[in-house]
Write a protein that holds these residues in place. Sequence first.
Motif, PDB file in Angstrom:
ATOM      1  N   SER A  93       0.654  -1.293  -0.078  1.00  0.00           N
ATOM      2  CA  SER A  93       0.116  -0.030  -0.087  1.00  0.00           C
ATOM      3  C   SER A  93       0.764   1.374  -0.135  1.00  0.00           C
ATOM      4  N   LYS A  94       2.152   1.048  -0.071  1.00  0.00           N
ATOM      5  CA  LYS A  94       3.027   2.181  -0.035  1.00  0.00           C
ATOM      6  C   LYS A  94       3.155   3.267   0.796  1.00  0.00           C
ATOM      7  N   LYS A  95       3.052   2.653   2.244  1.00  0.00           N
ATOM      8  CA  LYS A  95       3.172   3.171   3.579  1.00  0.00           C
ATOM      9  C   LYS A  95       4.618   3.032   3.961  1.00  0.00           C
ATOM     10  N   ILE A  96       5.528   2.084   3.226  1.00  0.00           N
ATOM     11  CA  ILE A  96       6.835   2.038   3.526  1.00  0.00           C
ATOM     12  C   ILE A  96       7.389   1.552   2.038  1.00  0.00           C
ATOM     13  N   ASP A  97       8.706   1.676   2.041  1.00  0.00           N
ATOM     14  CA  ASP A  97       9.276   1.489   0.614  1.00  0.00           C
ATOM     15  C   ASP A  97      10.048   0.182   0.657  1.00  0.00           C
ATOM     16  N   VAL A  98      10.441  -0.225   1.790  1.00  0.00           N
ATOM     17  CA  VAL A  98      11.118  -1.717   2.228  1.00  0.00           C
ATOM     18  C   VAL A  98      10.785  -1.994   3.240  1.00  0.00           C
ATOM     19  N   ILE A  99      11.103  -3.469   3.422  1.00  0.00           N
ATOM     20  CA  ILE A  99      11.134  -4.186   4.702  1.00  0.00           C
ATOM     21  C   ILE A  99      12.335  -4.654   4.996  1.00  0.00           C
ATOM     22  N   ALA A 100      12.995  -4.669   6.175  1.00  0.00           N
ATOM     23  CA  ALA A 100      14.245  -4.941   6.705  1.00  0.00           C
ATOM     24  C   ALA A 100      13.965  -5.585   8.024  1.00  0.00           C
ATOM     25  N   SER A 101      13.075  -6.730   8.100  1.00  0.00           N
ATOM     26  CA  SER A 101      12.776  -7.238   9.634  1.00  0.00           C
ATOM     27  C   SER A 101      12.646  -8.581   9.647  1.00  0.00           C
ATOM     28  N   SER A 102      13.558  -9.276   9.406  1.00  0.00           N
ATOM     29  CA  SER A 102      13.778 -10.565   9.589  1.00  0.00           C
ATOM     30  C   SER A 102      12.709 -11.403   8.627  1.00  0.00           C
ATOM     31  N   LEU A 103      12.545 -10.964   7.350  1.00  0.00           N
ATOM     32  CA  LEU A 103      11.659 -11.535   6.308  1.00  0.00           C
ATOM     33  C   LEU A 103      12.237 -12.432   5.621  1.00  0.00           C
ATOM     34  N   SER A 104      11.769 -13.733   5.815  1.00  0.00           N
ATOM     35  CA  SER A 104      12.527 -14.928   5.049  1.00  0.00           C
ATOM     36  C   SER A 104      11.926 -14.778   3.627  1.00  0.00           C
ATOM     37  N   ILE A 105      12.950 -15.270   2.549  1.00  0.00           N
ATOM     38  CA  ILE A 105      12.486 -15.087   1.212  1.00  0.00           C
ATOM     39  C   ILE A 105      11.896 -16.449   0.973  1.00  0.00           C
ATOM     40  N   THR A 106      10.678 -16.362   0.865  1.00  0.00           N
ATOM     41  CA  THR A 106       9.998 -17.714   0.170  1.00  0.00           C
ATOM     42  C   THR A 106       9.156 -17.667  -1.003  1.00  0.00           C
ATOM     43  N   GLU A 107       8.916 -18.645  -1.723  1.00  0.00           N
ATOM     44  CA  GLU A 107       8.244 -18.831  -3.035  1.00  0.00           C
ATOM     45  C   GLU A 107       6.921 -17.955  -2.762  1.00  0.00           C
ATOM     46  N   THR A 108       5.999 -18.311  -1.577  1.00  0.00           N
ATOM     47  CA  THR A 108       4.789 -17.820  -1.521  1.00  0.00           C
ATOM     48  C   THR A 108       4.881 -16.108  -1.336  1.00  0.00           C
ATOM     49  N   ARG A 109       5.830 -15.456  -0.598  1.00  0.00           N
ATOM     50  CA  ARG A 109       6.225 -14.094  -0.666  1.00  0.00           C
ATOM     51  C   ARG A 109       6.495 -13.675  -2.033  1.00  0.00           C
ATOM     52  N   ARG A 110       7.268 -14.295  -2.770  1.00  0.00           N
ATOM     53  CA  ARG A 110       7.820 -13.833  -3.960  1.00  0.00           C
ATOM     54  C   ARG A 110       6.564 -13.619  -4.780  1.00  0.00           C
ATOM     55  N   LYS A 111       5.548 -14.272  -4.647  1.00  0.00           N
ATOM     56  CA  LYS A 111       4.444 -13.984  -5.470  1.00  0.00           C
ATOM     57  C   LYS A 111       3.775 -12.306  -5.495  1.00  0.00           C
ATOM     58  N   VAL A 113      11.209  -5.604  -1.218  1.00  0.00           N
ATOM     59  CA  VAL A 113      10.809  -4.480  -2.183  1.00  0.00           C
ATOM     60  C   VAL A 113       9.601  -4.619  -2.971  1.00  0.00           C
ATOM     61  N   ARG A 114       8.839  -3.608  -3.425  1.00  0.00           N
ATOM     62  CA  ARG A 114       7.766  -3.759  -4.301  1.00  0.00           C
ATOM     63  C   ARG A 114       8.114  -4.514  -5.703  1.00  0.00           C
ATOM     64  N   LYS A 115       7.160  -5.026  -6.315  1.00  0.00           N
ATOM     65  CA  LYS A 115       7.957  -5.593  -7.673  1.00  0.00           C
ATOM     66  C   LYS A 115       8.007  -4.494  -8.684  1.00  0.00           C
ATOM     67  N   GLU A 116       7.299  -3.389  -8.493  1.00  0.00           N
ATOM     68  CA  GLU A 116       7.680  -2.269  -9.714  1.00  0.00           C
ATOM     69  C   GLU A 116       8.710  -1.516  -9.367  1.00  0.00           C
ATOM     70  N   ASP A 117       9.222  -1.652  -7.933  1.00  0.00           N
ATOM     71  CA  ASP A 117      10.590  -0.946  -7.758  1.00  0.00           C
ATOM     72  C   ASP A 117      11.728  -1.482  -8.138  1.00  0.00           C
ATOM     73  N   GLN A 118      12.139  -1.999  -9.353  1.00  0.00           N
ATOM     74  CA  GLN A 118      13.293  -2.520  -9.634  1.00  0.00           C
ATOM     75  C   GLN A 118      14.569  -1.723  -9.579  1.00  0.00           C
ATOM     76  N   ALA A 119      14.390  -0.594  -9.629  1.00  0.00           N
ATOM     77  CA  ALA A 119      15.725   0.279  -9.694  1.00  0.00           C
ATOM     78  C   ALA A 119      15.959   0.445  -8.210  1.00  0.00           C
ATOM     79  N   LEU A 120      15.172   0.471  -7.309  1.00  0.00           N
ATOM     80  CA  LEU A 120      15.548   0.774  -5.893  1.00  0.00           C
ATOM     81  C   LEU A 120      15.803  -0.866  -5.405  1.00  0.00           C
TER      82      LEU A 120
END
Length: 262
Positions: free
Chosen positions: A77-95, A220-227
């Motif tokens: 919802s663009k309230k934040i720009d990135v997450i840096a909070s022990s968020l594991s990289i999973t296939e479900t979240r990659r969707k 990071v949001r999928k559309e923010d590839q430069a970031l």
Amino acid sequence: MKKTLLIALLALSSLTAAAREVKVGVQCTYPPYNFKDPSGTLKGFEVDIARELGKRMKTDVAFVCMAFDGLIPALLSKKIDVIASSLSITETRRKSIDFSVPYRASTARFVGRKGGGVQPFKPDGTPNPAALKGKVVGVQRATTNDSYLAGEFPGVEINRYDSAENLLLDLVAQRIDVALVGPVKVEMDFLSKPEGRNFEFVGPELESRKYFGDGVGVGVRKEDQALLGEVNSALKGMFADGTYKSINQRYWSFSVLPAVWK
């Protein structure tokens, strides 16, 4: 006139660059990764990592505290720009979001009372839900640990918590019998302290890629590839020049970096 206009445009460009800000979503209640000290100052391993990212990306960093299960919705919802909070990289979240290269390994482990006799795994290392029949297992809500517990221990009674601190408080108070936790945090902040003296790890460290993914990364949001490219470049630079190691050693005598980067 043209020269004056050019100078003005350059000054405006410089001012805009200086004012750039990245909003970083963190729990703020998960020591030693991200937490507030008694004075209210935000500290922790991931806070240090995020601040270093800001320096390398030449941007201000503003931390936004929120519950773990609200991080991805806030990002989308663009309230934040990135997450840096022990968020594991999973296939479900990659969707729904993209991830940086991993900056920390992601594992889990059960912890319970010493001499409790709970054996969540069979001799061959496979999950044994029957061993937890009649027990209550605690886990932090909406985490990879939560997904693992629900998927591999069907039928087990689960209490879900909004923070690791509340989870461990209920473990000490015997409102739950065992907990599935992040072993690095729990060893440093619970088992090695007086309140954890009657508890121990139960069973092996869990490294299921299906549930725990490839490690912990910046979301990071999928559309923010430069970031995303900036974040990856900054992280890789930290790995290469020793800055990451220096930050790591502020908190642990061992490396928490995924094997791929060691």
